[in-house]
Every structure is written in C-alpha cells, then in structure tokens.
Design an enzyme around this catalytic site. Structure first.
Site, PDB file in Angstrom:
ATOM      1  N   TYR A 167       0.846  -1.199   0.000  1.00 26.94           N
ATOM      2  CA  TYR A 167       0.000   0.000   0.000  1.00 26.94           C
ATOM      3  C   TYR A 167       0.883   1.251   0.000  1.00 26.94           C
ATOM      4  O   TYR A 167       0.569   2.234  -0.668  1.00 26.94           O
ATOM      5  CB  TYR A 167      -0.941  -0.001   1.212  1.00 26.94           C
ATOM      6  CG  TYR A 167      -1.967  -1.103   1.148  1.00 26.94           C
ATOM      7  CD1 TYR A 167      -3.166  -0.931   0.476  1.00 26.94           C
ATOM      8  CD2 TYR A 167      -1.729  -2.331   1.760  1.00 26.94           C
ATOM      9  CE1 TYR A 167      -4.109  -1.947   0.402  1.00 26.94           C
ATOM     10  CE2 TYR A 167      -2.665  -3.358   1.696  1.00 26.94           C
ATOM     11  CZ  TYR A 167      -3.852  -3.160   1.015  1.00 26.94           C
ATOM     12  OH  TYR A 167      -4.773  -4.173   0.943  1.00 26.94           O
ATOM     13  N   GLU A 214      -2.150 -16.129 -10.959  1.00 24.54           N
ATOM     14  CA  GLU A 214      -1.159 -15.376 -11.725  1.00 24.54           C
ATOM     15  C   GLU A 214       0.234 -15.979 -11.599  1.00 24.54           C
ATOM     16  O   GLU A 214       0.995 -15.995 -12.561  1.00 24.54           O
ATOM     17  CB  GLU A 214      -1.171 -13.906 -11.295  1.00 24.54           C
ATOM     18  CG  GLU A 214      -2.465 -13.214 -11.693  1.00 24.54           C
ATOM     19  CD  GLU A 214      -2.507 -11.745 -11.316  1.00 24.54           C
ATOM     20  OE1 GLU A 214      -1.479 -11.191 -10.871  1.00 24.54           O
ATOM     21  OE2 GLU A 214      -3.587 -11.138 -11.471  1.00 24.54           O
TER      22      GLU A 214
END
Length: 162
Positions: free
Chosen positions: A94, A152
C-alpha cells in the site's frame, strides 16, 4: 446500466456497464449463482468485459483494455489507475502504491480507496499487500485474493522479448 453474471474459476462475477464502459465487477458472494445467465447480453461493453475476463482466467490476458466508467473522488481514481500499472503476477505494498501517486503519507487512504475499487481483477487491487508481505483486506475475502495471486503465479509473467 446493464448487468450480467458470469461463471469464473473463483465463482460468479456480476458485471455492470453503462454505454461508456464497465463500472462494476462484483466479486463472488455466498448466494450468487449464474443460473444459466452467462453472457446473455447484447451489450458490447459487457461482452468485451466477459471475453477479457475469460482470457485472464485462461492465461491469455495480463492487462485489460475494456473501457471503464468509474465514479469516485479524484484521489480514488488516481489510486485505482495506479493499480493498472502493477505488473501481472507481482505485488506491491500500500505504501508503494501511495508513493506511485505522489502521496507517500496516504497509506491508509490508499487502503480505503482500494476497498472501494469498483472493478477488481480489471484494476488488480488483489496485487496490493501489506508492507510485511501479508495479505490484507480484499472485498472478495482473503481466500479469493490468494486464489487470484496463485492463479497469476501459476500462469506466470509474460516472457520478455529479445
């Protein structure tokens, strides 16, 4: 606004679009079922979104080109746009996301903006993790976030040319 539901490996997604673009990807919930409603739409944005999401889950797509029609504050839109720049099969914190939009002290605000991301998967907020490497917050739950990251990693990043 037009809506459709589609089956995916993580469950049923609810897609919503305006004539301008995709405006919502609803993540699987406990009572969602597509009940045969997969792709029953003539809406071109929804048809493109469903095709691109299918390509993502089959490993043929790493970025999305579907037009978006997102409502949010300027800060939220900047945070969401930064998500599109997080490479496939990679993660950022973040804090890194906040730094990318020039607001290094806005880490909590980034978390809040990501929580309101209306088009998860397309704008991959699942690729944002805590600074200690742990999974934190995701509208679809941490198990779903882990499932997307695992997908992924299994498919892997696109080989570099040259």
């Amino acid at each position: 606004m037009t809506r459709m539901m589609m089956d995916t490996p993580i469950g049923v997604l609810v897609l919503e679009a305006t004539e301008r673009g995709l405006c919502r990807v609803g993540l699987p919930g406990p009572n969602q079922t597509s009940a045969g409603r997969n792709r029953q739409t003539d809406h071109p944005v929804l048809a493109q979104a469903a095709a691109e999401i299918d390509e993502y889950f089959s490993g043929r797509r790493r970025t999305f080109s579907i037009p978006l029609d997102l409502a949010g504050t300027p800060f939220q839109r900047a945070a969401w746009q930064a998500l599109a720049d997080v490479p496939y099969a990679e993660t950022i914190s973040y804090r890194e996301q906040a730094e990318r939009i020039g607001r290094p002290k806005a880490v909590r605000a980034i978390g809040s903006a990501n929580a309101k991301n209306p088009v998860p998967i397309v704008l991959p907020c699942h690729r944002v993790i805590g600074s200690d490497g742990r999974l934190t917050g995701f509208a679809g739950g941490l198990a779903c976030k882990q499932q997307l990251l695992d997908h992924e990693r299994v498919v892997g990043p696109k080989p570099k040319a040259g």
